[in-house]
Design a protein around this motif. Structure first.
Motif, PDB file in Angstrom:
ATOM      1  N   PRO A   1     -51.539 -37.715   9.597  1.00 26.90           N
ATOM      2  CA  PRO A   1     -51.930 -38.284   8.299  1.00 26.90           C
ATOM      3  C   PRO A   1     -50.696 -38.762   7.538  1.00 26.90           C
ATOM      4  CG  PRO A   1     -52.975 -36.141   8.653  1.00 26.90           C
ATOM      5  CD  PRO A   1     -51.901 -36.283   9.690  1.00 26.90           C
ATOM      6  N   VAL A   2     -50.672 -40.033   7.179  1.00 26.07           N
ATOM      7  CA  VAL A   2     -49.527 -40.622   6.473  1.00 26.07           C
ATOM      8  C   VAL A   2     -50.043 -41.474   5.327  1.00 26.07           C
ATOM      9  CG1 VAL A   2     -47.487 -42.102   6.651  1.00 26.07           C
ATOM     10  CG2 VAL A   2     -48.206 -40.734   8.625  1.00 26.07           C
ATOM     11  N   SER A   3     -49.477 -41.269   4.145  1.00 19.74           N
ATOM     12  CA  SER A   3     -49.804 -42.079   2.979  1.00 19.74           C
ATOM     13  C   SER A   3     -48.525 -42.684   2.435  1.00 19.74           C
ATOM     14  CB  SER A   3     -50.478 -41.224   1.905  1.00 19.74           C
ATOM     15  OG  SER A   3     -50.763 -41.998   0.752  1.00 19.74           O
ATOM     16  N   VAL A   4     -48.544 -44.001   2.211  1.00 22.80           N
ATOM     17  CA  VAL A   4     -47.338 -44.714   1.786  1.00 22.80           C
ATOM     18  C   VAL A   4     -47.659 -45.605   0.597  1.00 22.80           C
ATOM     19  CG1 VAL A   4     -45.480 -46.269   2.498  1.00 22.80           C
ATOM     20  CG2 VAL A   4     -46.567 -44.776   4.199  1.00 22.80           C
ATOM     21  N   THR A   5     -46.790 -45.590  -0.417  1.00 18.92           N
ATOM     22  CA  THR A   5     -46.845 -46.554  -1.510  1.00 18.92           C
ATOM     23  C   THR A   5     -45.508 -47.283  -1.557  1.00 18.92           C
ATOM     24  OG1 THR A   5     -48.353 -45.189  -2.816  1.00 18.92           O
ATOM     25  CG2 THR A   5     -47.123 -46.902  -3.989  1.00 18.92           C
ATOM     26  N   CYS A   6     -45.540 -48.602  -1.390  1.00 21.66           N
ATOM     27  CA  CYS A   6     -44.317 -49.402  -1.368  1.00 21.66           C
ATOM     28  C   CYS A   6     -44.070 -50.044  -2.736  1.00 21.66           C
ATOM     29  CB  CYS A   6     -44.406 -50.488  -0.309  1.00 21.66           C
ATOM     30  SG  CYS A   6     -44.288 -49.875   1.386  1.00 21.66           S
ATOM     31  N   VAL A   7     -42.853 -49.901  -3.230  1.00 17.40           N
ATOM     32  CA  VAL A   7     -42.474 -50.429  -4.536  1.00 17.40           C
ATOM     33  C   VAL A   7     -41.155 -51.197  -4.401  1.00 17.40           C
ATOM     34  CG1 VAL A   7     -41.943 -49.859  -6.940  1.00 17.40           C
ATOM     35  CG2 VAL A   7     -43.563 -48.428  -5.649  1.00 17.40           C
ATOM     36  N   GLN A   8     -41.112 -52.405  -4.937  1.00 19.29           N
ATOM     37  CA  GLN A   8     -39.867 -53.175  -5.005  1.00 19.29           C
ATOM     38  C   GLN A   8     -39.160 -52.848  -6.325  1.00 19.29           C
ATOM     39  OE1 GLN A   8     -40.263 -55.706  -1.442  1.00 19.29           O
ATOM     40  NE2 GLN A   8     -38.576 -55.267  -2.823  1.00 19.29           N
ATOM     41  N   VAL A   9     -37.852 -52.641  -6.260  1.00 19.83           N
ATOM     42  CA  VAL A   9     -37.079 -52.296  -7.450  1.00 19.83           C
ATOM     43  C   VAL A   9     -35.892 -53.254  -7.575  1.00 19.83           C
ATOM     44  CG1 VAL A   9     -37.785 -49.881  -7.400  1.00 19.83           C
ATOM     45  CG2 VAL A   9     -35.711 -50.580  -6.181  1.00 19.83           C
ATOM     46  N   PRO A  10     -35.332 -53.389  -8.787  1.00 17.11           N
ATOM     47  CA  PRO A  10     -34.236 -54.338  -9.000  1.00 17.11           C
ATOM     48  C   PRO A  10     -32.882 -53.799  -8.548  1.00 17.11           C
ATOM     49  CG  PRO A  10     -34.828 -53.316 -11.068  1.00 17.11           C
ATOM     50  CD  PRO A  10     -35.825 -52.828 -10.064  1.00 17.11           C
ATOM     51  N   VAL A  11     -32.792 -53.520  -7.258  1.00  9.57           N
ATOM     52  CA  VAL A  11     -31.568 -53.062  -6.603  1.00  9.57           C
ATOM     53  C   VAL A  11     -31.252 -54.062  -5.506  1.00  9.57           C
ATOM     54  CG1 VAL A  11     -30.575 -51.253  -5.137  1.00  9.57           C
ATOM     55  CG2 VAL A  11     -31.968 -50.628  -7.115  1.00  9.57           C
ATOM     56  N   LEU A  12     -29.996 -54.455  -5.371  1.00 12.49           N
ATOM     57  CA  LEU A  12     -29.653 -55.447  -4.353  1.00 12.49           C
ATOM     58  C   LEU A  12     -29.647 -54.855  -2.956  1.00 12.49           C
ATOM     59  CD1 LEU A  12     -26.869 -57.556  -6.083  1.00 12.49           C
ATOM     60  CD2 LEU A  12     -29.049 -58.393  -5.209  1.00 12.49           C
ATOM     61  N   THR A  13     -28.991 -53.703  -2.783  1.00 12.38           N
ATOM     62  CA  THR A  13     -28.858 -53.114  -1.453  1.00 12.38           C
ATOM     63  C   THR A  13     -29.085 -51.622  -1.532  1.00 12.38           C
ATOM     64  OG1 THR A  13     -27.246 -54.797  -0.802  1.00 12.38           O
ATOM     65  CG2 THR A  13     -27.334 -52.797   0.534  1.00 12.38           C
ATOM     66  N   GLY A  14     -29.906 -51.110  -0.631  1.00 13.59           N
ATOM     67  CA  GLY A  14     -30.152 -49.674  -0.536  1.00 13.59           C
ATOM     68  C   GLY A  14     -31.578 -49.308  -0.877  1.00 13.59           C
ATOM     69  N   HIS A  15     -32.339 -48.932   0.148  1.00 15.10           N
ATOM     70  CA  HIS A  15     -33.687 -48.423  -0.081  1.00 15.10           C
ATOM     71  C   HIS A  15     -33.624 -46.947  -0.471  1.00 15.10           C
ATOM     72  CE1 HIS A  15     -35.386 -52.051   1.224  1.00 15.10           C
ATOM     73  NE2 HIS A  15     -35.667 -51.770   2.485  1.00 15.10           N
ATOM     74  N   SER A  16     -34.581 -46.527  -1.289  1.00 15.16           N
ATOM     75  CA  SER A  16     -34.744 -45.122  -1.632  1.00 15.16           C
ATOM     76  C   SER A  16     -36.199 -44.729  -1.381  1.00 15.16           C
ATOM     77  CB  SER A  16     -34.391 -44.867  -3.102  1.00 15.16           C
ATOM     78  OG  SER A  16     -33.072 -45.281  -3.390  1.00 15.16           O
ATOM     79  N   LEU A  17     -36.415 -43.453  -1.061  1.00 13.81           N
ATOM     80  CA  LEU A  17     -37.760 -42.960  -0.814  1.00 13.81           C
ATOM     81  C   LEU A  17     -37.900 -41.540  -1.342  1.00 13.81           C
ATOM     82  CD1 LEU A  17     -36.573 -44.399   2.061  1.00 13.81           C
ATOM     83  CD2 LEU A  17     -38.993 -44.260   2.622  1.00 13.81           C
ATOM     84  N   THR A  18     -39.044 -41.245  -1.929  1.00 15.63           N
ATOM     85  CA  THR A  18     -39.419 -39.859  -2.168  1.00 15.63           C
ATOM     86  C   THR A  18     -40.353 -39.452  -1.036  1.00 15.63           C
ATOM     87  OG1 THR A  18     -41.260 -40.551  -3.585  1.00 15.63           O
ATOM     88  CG2 THR A  18     -39.186 -39.993  -4.667  1.00 15.63           C
ATOM     89  N   VAL A  19     -40.102 -38.287  -0.461  1.00 15.26           N
ATOM     90  CA  VAL A  19     -40.824 -37.838   0.721  1.00 15.26           C
ATOM     91  C   VAL A  19     -41.398 -36.449   0.473  1.00 15.26           C
ATOM     92  CG1 VAL A  19     -40.646 -37.304   3.188  1.00 15.26           C
ATOM     93  CG2 VAL A  19     -39.272 -39.162   2.205  1.00 15.26           C
ATOM     94  N   ARG A  20     -42.678 -36.293   0.768  1.00 15.39           N
ATOM     95  CA  ARG A  20     -43.303 -34.973   0.815  1.00 15.39           C
ATOM     96  C   ARG A  20     -43.831 -34.789   2.234  1.00 15.39           C
ATOM     97  NH1 ARG A  20     -46.524 -31.334  -3.025  1.00 15.39           N
ATOM     98  NH2 ARG A  20     -47.916 -30.169  -1.648  1.00 15.39           N
ATOM     99  N   ALA A  21     -43.218 -33.843   2.948  1.00 16.48           N
ATOM    100  CA  ALA A  21     -43.562 -33.594   4.340  1.00 16.48           C
ATOM    101  C   ALA A  21     -44.179 -32.207   4.473  1.00 16.48           C
ATOM    102  CB  ALA A  21     -42.320 -33.690   5.219  1.00 16.48           C
ATOM    103  N   ARG A  22     -45.376 -32.165   5.045  1.00 20.13           N
ATOM    104  CA  ARG A  22     -46.076 -30.898   5.257  1.00 20.13           C
ATOM    105  C   ARG A  22     -46.030 -30.555   6.745  1.00 20.13           C
ATOM    106  NH1 ARG A  22     -51.710 -28.611   5.236  1.00 20.13           N
ATOM    107  NH2 ARG A  22     -51.659 -26.857   3.770  1.00 20.13           N
ATOM    108  N   PHE A  23     -45.742 -29.292   7.046  1.00 24.48           N
ATOM    109  CA  PHE A  23     -45.521 -28.867   8.418  1.00 24.48           C
ATOM    110  C   PHE A  23     -46.595 -27.873   8.858  1.00 24.48           C
ATOM    111  CE2 PHE A  23     -41.548 -30.258   6.582  1.00 24.48           C
ATOM    112  CZ  PHE A  23     -41.060 -31.127   7.544  1.00 24.48           C
ATOM    113  N   GLU A  24     -46.557 -27.500  10.134  1.00 25.04           N
ATOM    114  CA  GLU A  24     -47.574 -26.611  10.682  1.00 25.04           C
ATOM    115  C   GLU A  24     -47.482 -25.195  10.130  1.00 25.04           C
ATOM    116  OE1 GLU A  24     -50.054 -27.433  12.420  1.00 25.04           O
ATOM    117  OE2 GLU A  24     -49.536 -29.452  13.100  1.00 25.04           O
ATOM    118  N   GLY A  25     -46.278 -24.767   9.793  1.00 21.43           N
ATOM    119  CA  GLY A  25     -46.085 -23.415   9.266  1.00 21.43           C
ATOM    120  C   GLY A  25     -45.192 -23.420   8.043  1.00 21.43           C
ATOM    121  N   ALA A  26     -44.923 -22.243   7.515  1.00 22.29           N
ATOM    122  CA  ALA A  26     -44.096 -22.116   6.317  1.00 22.29           C
ATOM    123  C   ALA A  26     -42.671 -22.590   6.587  1.00 22.29           C
ATOM    124  CB  ALA A  26     -44.083 -20.669   5.841  1.00 22.29           C
ATOM    125  N   VAL A  27     -42.050 -23.151   5.563  1.00 22.56           N
ATOM    126  CA  VAL A  27     -40.687 -23.671   5.671  1.00 22.56           C
ATOM    127  C   VAL A  27     -39.807 -22.997   4.627  1.00 22.56           C
ATOM    128  CG1 VAL A  27     -41.414 -25.897   6.580  1.00 22.56           C
ATOM    129  CG2 VAL A  27     -41.234 -25.590   4.113  1.00 22.56           C
TER     130      VAL A  27
END
Length: 364
Positions: free
Chosen positions: A252-278
């Motif tokens: 299961p993957v959910s993505v929201t793509c946003v363009q920002v006023p930056v010339l170079t360098g992508h950024s991402l916020t990530v929430r990753a859920r795993f099979e067990g406790a981390v």
């Protein structure tokens, strides 16, 4: 990745198709900075750029027009890097593979083809060895920015679910994207625009470049073309690429793509859920040793990744790492990467080097 070692076969030829574009310019710089494993390096671009002279490995080379003649002499053991739009790759990659050479393509042309492996060397470099069509595809720069970190965490914890928001730089749309943002910024610099509804849009007018709206003093929550149920083609593409590279077809993957006023360098916020406790402490240890990742994570000292820090560097910068407040199985983090290098020029170069080593032209 180290690329030193003794050669055991003739050095392969390398063709760079799209050599005069934004990614091509970065790749030519890389060829001068990395171990020299190549024989003949030929530069190929559209007829508009033919005849230009560019520096590669310290010497000038003339840019050839993209015609069948440009690939004369390429054969088994040689490699062509395609840094071109999808329609160009789709047209010309078969011309190269028909001669026996391997294509490494950074466009979307072959990303959905089950006979074309999708490779990020830090995560699944082994996949480059099985290439039924003679083509290896790379993920886009958004997927590449996070996949090295995700792959390392997945190997330890087993990824079960992923939610991502992207903050994409203008240069991902090539020179047209960067130039559009610069033009828009020149219109609003030193003004009070941005304080009232619609004034930036009125100032920019129709000159939004390759973006769905004005980017200066703004963010645009859209990248790609409209697909079913309101998703964009780019959001669905990132979902599919993560699944392919990690070999998790039902993730299961959910993505929201946003363009920002930056010339170079992508950024991402990530929430990753795993099979067990981390545990965040163990996750930090994993990321500190993960290839292609730099951990910058000390908020008390004001140390966390930003695109201006990542610009001009090869790795993905990861920070703001923490376990989710409401789920002991989830980690949240922020990642930045230079979109012209990580996932574009760097990925193409590293993949080509892996294939060359497989041919026996040098040892990694």
């Amino acid at each position: 990745m180290s690329t030193g070692g003794a050669r055991s076969a003739p050095a392969p030829a390398l063709a760079v198709v799209g050599a005069t574009g934004a990614v091509g310019s970065v790749l030519l710089q890389m060829l001068s900075q990395r171990a020299d494993v190549w024989g003949d390096v030929r530069l190929i671009a559209s007829s508009r750029s033919a005849g230009r002279r560019l520096t590669v490995r310290g010497t000038e080379a003339e840019v050839l027009a993209l015609t069948e003649d440009a690939f004369d002499g390429l054969g088994v053991g040689d490699i062509a890097l395609f840094l071109t739009p999808a329609e160009v790759s789709a047209r010309w990659a078969p011309v190269v593979t028909a001669r026996g050479a391997v294509v490494v393509d950074q466009s979307s042309a072959f990303r959905e083809d089950p006979d074309v492996p999708m490779v990020l060397p830090e995560v699944n470099g082994h996949a480059a060895r099985l290439r039924p069509r003679g083509i290896v595809s790379g993920p886009d720069c958004v997927t590449a920015a996070m996949i090295a970190a995700l792959g390392a965490l997945h190997a330890e914890y087993a990824l079960a679910e992923l939610a991502v928001s992207t903050y994409q730089a203008a240069s991902a749309a090539g020179r047209a994207g960067s130039e559009a943002l610069r033009r828009q910024l020149s219109l609003v610099a030193g003004t009070s625009l941005g304080e009232h509804p619609g004034d930036v849009r009125r100032a920019v007018g129709e000159d939004t470049g390759p973006f769905a709206g004005p980017l200066a003093l703004n963010v645009v929550p859209w990248s790609g073309e409209l697909r079913e149920d309101g998703w964009s083609s780019h959001e669905l593409a990132v979902r599919a690429q993560v699944r392919r590279i990690l070999d998790l077809a039902e993730l299961p993957v959910s993505v929201t793509c946003v363009q920002v006023p930056v010339l170079t360098g992508h950024s991402l916020t990530v929430r990753a859920r795993f099979e067990g406790a981390v545990e965040a402490v163990r996750a930090r240890e994993i990321l500190e040793s993960a290839p292609g990742v730099v951990l910058v994570d000390d908020p008390a000292a004001g140390e966390f990744p930003t695109p201006s820090d990542a610009a001009g560097t090869d790795p993905a910068w990861v920070g703001r790492l923490r376990r989710s407040l409401d789920d002991p199985r989830s980690l949240e983090f922020f990642v930045c990467a230079d979109n012209l290098r990580q996932g574009a020029a760097l990925n193409a170069t590293q993949t080509a080097e892996l294939i060359a080593a497989d041919f026996g032209s040098f040892t990694l």
